[in-house]
Design a protein around this motif. Structure first.
Motif, short mmCIF file in Angstrom:
data_model
loop_
_atom_site.label_atom_id
_atom_site.label_comp_id
_atom_site.label_asym_id
_atom_site.label_seq_id
_atom_site.Cartn_x
_atom_site.Cartn_y
_atom_site.Cartn_z
N TRP A 103 68.06 54.80 6.11
CA TRP A 103 66.73 54.23 6.34
C TRP A 103 66.37 54.11 7.82
O TRP A 103 65.20 53.94 8.15
CB TRP A 103 66.64 52.84 5.69
CG TRP A 103 66.83 52.93 4.22
CD1 TRP A 103 67.96 52.60 3.51
CD2 TRP A 103 65.90 53.42 3.26
NE1 TRP A 103 67.77 52.85 2.18
CE2 TRP A 103 66.51 53.36 2.00
CE3 TRP A 103 64.60 53.92 3.35
CZ2 TRP A 103 65.87 53.76 0.83
CZ3 TRP A 103 63.96 54.32 2.20
CH2 TRP A 103 64.59 54.23 0.96
N PHE A 104 67.36 54.17 8.71
CA PHE A 104 67.09 53.94 10.13
C PHE A 104 66.81 55.22 10.88
O PHE A 104 67.42 56.26 10.61
CB PHE A 104 68.26 53.20 10.80
CG PHE A 104 68.49 51.83 10.24
CD1 PHE A 104 67.46 50.91 10.16
CD2 PHE A 104 69.74 51.45 9.79
CE1 PHE A 104 67.66 49.64 9.65
CE2 PHE A 104 69.95 50.18 9.28
CZ PHE A 104 68.91 49.28 9.21
N ASP A 105 65.93 55.12 11.86
CA ASP A 105 65.56 56.24 12.71
C ASP A 105 66.67 56.44 13.74
O ASP A 105 66.91 55.57 14.57
CB ASP A 105 64.24 55.91 13.41
CG ASP A 105 63.73 57.03 14.29
OD1 ASP A 105 64.48 57.99 14.56
OD2 ASP A 105 62.57 56.94 14.72
N PRO A 106 67.36 57.60 13.70
CA PRO A 106 68.45 57.82 14.64
C PRO A 106 67.98 57.97 16.09
O PRO A 106 68.77 57.85 17.02
CB PRO A 106 69.09 59.12 14.15
CG PRO A 106 68.04 59.80 13.36
CD PRO A 106 67.16 58.72 12.80
N ALA A 107 66.69 58.17 16.31
CA ALA A 107 66.15 58.31 17.66
C ALA A 107 65.94 56.97 18.35
O ALA A 107 65.55 56.93 19.51
CB ALA A 107 64.84 59.09 17.62
N PRO A 109 67.65 54.06 19.95
CA PRO A 109 68.99 53.67 20.42
C PRO A 109 69.20 52.17 20.58
O PRO A 109 70.33 51.70 20.57
CB PRO A 109 69.08 54.36 21.78
CG PRO A 109 67.67 54.41 22.26
CD PRO A 109 66.82 54.60 21.01
N HIS A 110 68.13 51.38 20.72
CA HIS A 110 68.29 49.97 21.06
C HIS A 110 68.18 49.04 19.86
O HIS A 110 69.01 48.17 19.67
CB HIS A 110 67.29 49.56 22.14
CG HIS A 110 67.42 50.38 23.39
ND1 HIS A 110 68.51 50.31 24.21
CD2 HIS A 110 66.61 51.31 23.91
CE1 HIS A 110 68.36 51.16 25.21
NE2 HIS A 110 67.22 51.78 25.06
N GLU A 111 67.14 49.17 19.10
CA GLU A 111 66.89 48.31 17.94
C GLU A 111 66.73 49.20 16.71
O GLU A 111 66.11 50.25 16.79
CB GLU A 111 65.60 47.50 18.13
CG GLU A 111 65.72 46.38 19.13
CD GLU A 111 66.60 45.23 18.63
OE1 GLU A 111 66.65 44.97 17.42
OE2 GLU A 111 67.23 44.59 19.49
N PRO A 112 67.25 48.76 15.57
CA PRO A 112 67.03 49.54 14.35
C PRO A 112 65.55 49.60 14.00
O PRO A 112 64.85 48.58 14.05
CB PRO A 112 67.81 48.79 13.28
CG PRO A 112 68.70 47.84 14.00
CD PRO A 112 68.09 47.59 15.34
#
Length: 153
Positions: free
Chosen positions: A36-40, A42-45
């Motif tokens: 469900w999370f955007d791999p782009a 880097p700091h916050e899901p």
């Protein structure tokens, strides 16, 4: 039927409530699990827009309960029939995190400090966007009953 977002800080009981709702036969998605999370990010899901929109627009004859807390969740509030904030005092959340064995987040001192800071900074934002709030110090069955009532209201 619509989708209900169950949100709140770490240790408040989102996954526990979701498991109880699943046990009762409801459709549930825990966004802490899966893709469900955007791999782009880097700091916050952040939720992946395409994946979440596909989920939220899939019709069903039962309510869908989605659990998670991410920085971009407000972008999706209009797609949920309700946004339910689960809450408990910080001390209760930290105690639950210390003894849980289903999720390692919050075990280190740095992660506990993040939870404390997020509770001070993020929880007020979640509270402002919520359509309902439930104190999770009450019995699990009562919390799940209340979430079910919200879903059909």
């Amino acid at each position: 039927m619509g989708a209900v977002l169950i949100t709140g800080m770490s240790g408040v009981g989102k996954s526990t409530v979701l498991a109880e709702l699943a046990r009762r036969g409801h459709r549930v998605v825990d966004t802490d699990e899966g893709d469900w999370f955007d791999p782009a990010s880097p700091h916050e899901p952040l939720w992946r827009r395409d994946a979440l929109m596909e989920l939220l627009t899939s019709a069903g004859d039962k309510p869908l309960f989605v659990a998670g807390t991410v920085a971009n969740q407000g972008e999706f509030y209009g797609y949920f029939t309700s946004v339910v904030l689960l809450h408990a005092p910080l001390e209760v959340m930290l105690e639950r995190i210390a003894v849980r064995d289903t999720n390692d987040f919050g075990k280190s001192a740095a992660e506990r400090e993040k939870i404390i800071a997020d509770t001070e900074q993020v929880e007020p934002l979640l509270r402002a966007g919520a359509t309902a709030q439930i104190d999770t110090r009450q019995p699990l069955s009562d919390v799940a009953d209340e979430v079910e009532r919200i879903a059909v209201a």
